[in-house]
Design an enzyme around this catalytic site. Structure first.
Site, mmCIF file in Angstrom:
data_model
loop_
_atom_site.group_PDB
_atom_site.id
_atom_site.type_symbol
_atom_site.label_atom_id
_atom_site.label_comp_id
_atom_site.label_asym_id
_atom_site.label_seq_id
_atom_site.Cartn_x
_atom_site.Cartn_y
_atom_site.Cartn_z
ATOM 1 N N ASN A 209 79.065 -53.145 48.219
ATOM 2 C CA ASN A 209 78.300 -52.158 48.838
ATOM 3 C C ASN A 209 78.346 -50.994 48.216
ATOM 4 O O ASN A 209 78.915 -50.920 47.134
ATOM 5 C CB ASN A 209 79.079 -52.191 50.363
ATOM 6 C CG ASN A 209 80.466 -51.645 50.455
ATOM 7 O OD1 ASN A 209 80.556 -50.606 49.923
ATOM 8 N ND2 ASN A 209 81.329 -52.598 50.781
ATOM 9 N N ASP A 278 82.655 -57.320 54.461
ATOM 10 C CA ASP A 278 83.148 -58.177 55.619
ATOM 11 C C ASP A 278 82.978 -59.704 55.251
ATOM 12 O O ASP A 278 83.525 -60.694 55.885
ATOM 13 C CB ASP A 278 82.086 -57.902 56.921
ATOM 14 C CG ASP A 278 82.325 -56.734 57.440
ATOM 15 O OD1 ASP A 278 83.368 -56.156 57.484
ATOM 16 O OD2 ASP A 278 81.392 -55.737 57.854
ATOM 17 N N PRO A 304 89.387 -60.974 55.454
ATOM 18 C CA PRO A 304 90.428 -60.390 56.393
ATOM 19 C C PRO A 304 90.105 -59.059 56.647
ATOM 20 O O PRO A 304 89.765 -58.231 56.019
ATOM 21 C CB PRO A 304 91.882 -60.476 55.541
ATOM 22 C CG PRO A 304 91.501 -60.581 54.364
ATOM 23 C CD PRO A 304 90.002 -61.162 54.075
ATOM 24 N N PHE A 322 87.642 -45.474 59.956
ATOM 25 C CA PHE A 322 86.318 -45.284 59.581
ATOM 26 C C PHE A 322 85.293 -45.876 60.459
ATOM 27 O O PHE A 322 85.474 -47.206 60.351
ATOM 28 C CB PHE A 322 86.051 -44.751 58.519
ATOM 29 C CG PHE A 322 86.465 -43.529 57.905
ATOM 30 C CD1 PHE A 322 87.771 -43.242 57.411
ATOM 31 C CD2 PHE A 322 85.643 -42.455 57.614
ATOM 32 C CE1 PHE A 322 88.401 -42.251 57.249
ATOM 33 C CE2 PHE A 322 85.875 -41.198 56.804
ATOM 34 C CZ PHE A 322 87.430 -41.249 56.574
HETATM 35 N N1 CTP Z 1 88.034 -52.536 57.869
HETATM 36 C C1 CTP Z 1 89.190 -53.172 57.269
HETATM 37 N N2 CTP Z 1 88.825 -54.533 56.775
HETATM 38 C C2 CTP Z 1 87.640 -54.903 57.245
HETATM 39 C C3 CTP Z 1 86.678 -54.385 57.675
HETATM 40 C C4 CTP Z 1 86.767 -52.880 57.975
HETATM 41 O O1 CTP Z 1 90.277 -52.537 57.303
HETATM 42 N N3 CTP Z 1 87.479 -56.315 56.611
HETATM 43 C C5 CTP Z 1 88.174 -51.055 58.279
HETATM 44 C C6 CTP Z 1 87.375 -50.131 57.666
HETATM 45 O O2 CTP Z 1 88.158 -49.402 56.504
HETATM 46 C C7 CTP Z 1 87.023 -48.824 58.809
HETATM 47 C C8 CTP Z 1 87.232 -49.711 59.937
HETATM 48 O O3 CTP Z 1 87.815 -51.002 59.676
HETATM 49 O O4 CTP Z 1 88.164 -48.020 58.733
HETATM 50 C C9 CTP Z 1 85.777 -50.113 60.450
HETATM 51 O O5 CTP Z 1 84.828 -50.503 59.270
HETATM 52 P P1 CTP Z 1 83.580 -50.958 59.661
HETATM 53 O O6 CTP Z 1 82.830 -51.664 58.381
HETATM 54 O O7 CTP Z 1 82.682 -49.831 60.352
HETATM 55 O O8 CTP Z 1 83.626 -51.990 60.967
HETATM 56 P P2 CTP Z 1 83.534 -53.508 60.911
HETATM 57 O O9 CTP Z 1 84.859 -53.860 61.493
HETATM 58 O O10 CTP Z 1 83.342 -54.145 59.393
HETATM 59 O O11 CTP Z 1 82.540 -53.942 61.958
HETATM 60 P P3 CTP Z 1 80.924 -53.883 61.513
HETATM 61 O O12 CTP Z 1 80.673 -54.308 60.291
HETATM 62 O O13 CTP Z 1 80.308 -54.989 62.718
HETATM 63 O O14 CTP Z 1 80.196 -52.442 61.945
#
Ligand code: CTP
Length: 428
Positions: A209, A278, A304, A322
């Protein structure tokens, strides 16, 4: 960190790196500082008062015994008026004089008289720098709370390669900022995730990303500046390892989770600024996949969730996440705060002007169980400090509800500077 309202006294001594002094003055002024320059007699061989007067917009001082200069701004006034003193470059000679408590010219007299924190940036031939007398003198100054900026490795003016180059002005600025910063994280161990992750499709292609890592790196620098031990676990970025931060480079979400799991127990604060992918290709190819005609499908599986699964929750640890969103910012961020059992979430709308990926500014809202605070658009360094301010408040209110800690408070000057020089001496 901005330096508005701060007065920096820059002492320039007689090494070849003195030619970089105007650049240092410019960088300090760009951050908002007022800069007064003191040149030693040997520095005058390398750089002129006129050029430094022009870039600083202030009178330059060179002599303790010049009646004109002394009556305009006396040496005690210079010593008292400084919020911080930076000696760059610092020769072996000035380091030796300071360590011995000598005051035989304007700069060394000011250094004995000032109450301001002092930052010393040695620059010299590698053998001189490594000489045990110079090292002992530096340790002595560090023991007194002076911040020693380790020189860079590179080609030196004397023709040698090695340790001894004056670091980039940005590094000096960071050290000046650290000398001025509060010491409120001296008892904290802060673990930060940053950057994107890369999930391999085959040995040459990956899913990733647009995260630049800048926000996480700014947090790491800010926490180190405020006295914390900092571990930064970052996916691939073009950013250099911040000084005084243990940086661990990883590629995939799986690796990030493994490293974070190992580091989290020692951390009192965990901040997840990484944009973790993700999904990852469920069967990465061992060899480079050949191009196919027409459509093709890539099968993905979930990675994970690092912050949700690799960091144990407990009263001794504040966990911050975040939420980078494009719609329903506050609602979605609140959902993540609860779902991921976070103490604080930093919500930002990545579509807002000045808040997207790879920009120097950010526009965020801080959300915890006590409420919501929208911060103005500001530099990522300032956002980082605002996040840490909120974390410090959360830590304090937690600690009030607990038995007081028995750990002794580390004195900032001696503790931090001492740790740093010890590290340097151990590395050799
Ligand atoms: N995060 C993480 N591990 C992942 C995904 C997210 O540690 N696999 C953490 C990010 O570093 C951030 C928070 O979770 O602090 C939210 O990340 P975000 O990408 O906004 O949320 P997601 O859980 O991925 O949900 P979505 O993509 O549906 O918005």
């Amino acid at each position: 960190m901005r330096l508005e309202g701060k007065s920096v006294l820059l002492g320039v001594t007689g090494g070849i790196a003195a030619y970089k002094a105007p650049e240092i003055v410019r960088s300090l002024r760009q951050r908002g500082a007022r800069v007064r320059v003191v040149l030693t007699q040997s520095a005058l061989e390398f750089v002129t008062p006129l050029s430094l007067q022009t870039v600083s917009g202030e009178k330059v001082s060179t002599s303790l015994f010049d009646l004109g200069q002394e009556s305009e701004i006396g040496h005690i006034q210079l010593a008292d008026g400084a919020d911080v003193v930076l000696i760059a470059p610092a020769t072996a000679n000035v380091i030796g004089k300071c360590a011995a408590g000598l005051a035989d010219d304007l700069l060394t007299t000011i250094l004995l008289a000032t109450r301001a924190p002092v930052v010393v940036a040695p620059a010299m031939n590698v053998h001189m720098y490594e000489n045990s007398l110079v090292q002992e003198n530096l340790s002595r100054l560090a023991g007194r709370g002076w911040r020693i900026v380790e020189p860079d490795v590179g080609s030196l003016a004397c023709g040698y390669e090695g340790l001894g180059r004056l670091p980039d002005p940005n590094v000096l600025l960071e050290e000046v900022s650290a000398a001025l910063a509060p010491d409120d994280f001296a008892r904290e161990t802060v673990l930060i995730t940053a950057g994107p992750t890369r999930e391999p499709i085959d040995p040459v292609r990956f899913v990733s990303n647009r995260s630049s890592g800048k926000m996480g790196f700014a947090l790491a620098r800010a926490a180190a500046r405020r006295g914390a031990r900092v571990v930064l676990v970052t996916g691939p970025t073009s950013l250099a390892d911040p000084r005084h931060v243990r940086t661990v480079r990883v590629e995939t979400a799986e690796e990030m989770a493994r490293v974070v799991r190992g580091e989290a127990r020692a951390a009192t604060v965990v901040i997840a600024a990484a944009a973790v992918a993700d999904f990852r290709p469920s069967r990465p190819a061992k060899e480079k996949a050949p191009k196919k005609k027409g459509r093709s499908t890539l099968e993905l599986e979930a990675t994970p969730d690092v912050i949700a699964t690799a960091v144990p929750r407990g009263p001794g640890r504040v966990v911050v996440g975040f939420a980078a969103e494009t719609t329903d910012l506050i609602e979605r961020a609140r959902g993540k705060l609860e779902r991921k059992a976070l103490d604080l979430i930093v919500a930002n709308d990545v579509t807002a002007a000045g808040a997207g990926f790879d920009v120097e500014t950010n526009l965020v809202t801080l959300i915890d169980r006590a409420g919501t605070e929208a911060l103005p658009l500001q530099g990522k360094d300032e956002v980082a400090d605002a996040i840490l301010d909120r974390v410090a408040r959360l830590r304090t209110s937690r600690q009030r509800g607990q038995a007081p800690s028995t750990r002794p408070r580390v004195s900032r000057s001696a503790g931090r500077a001492g740790r740093r020089v010890q590290g340097r001496l151990q590395r050799r």
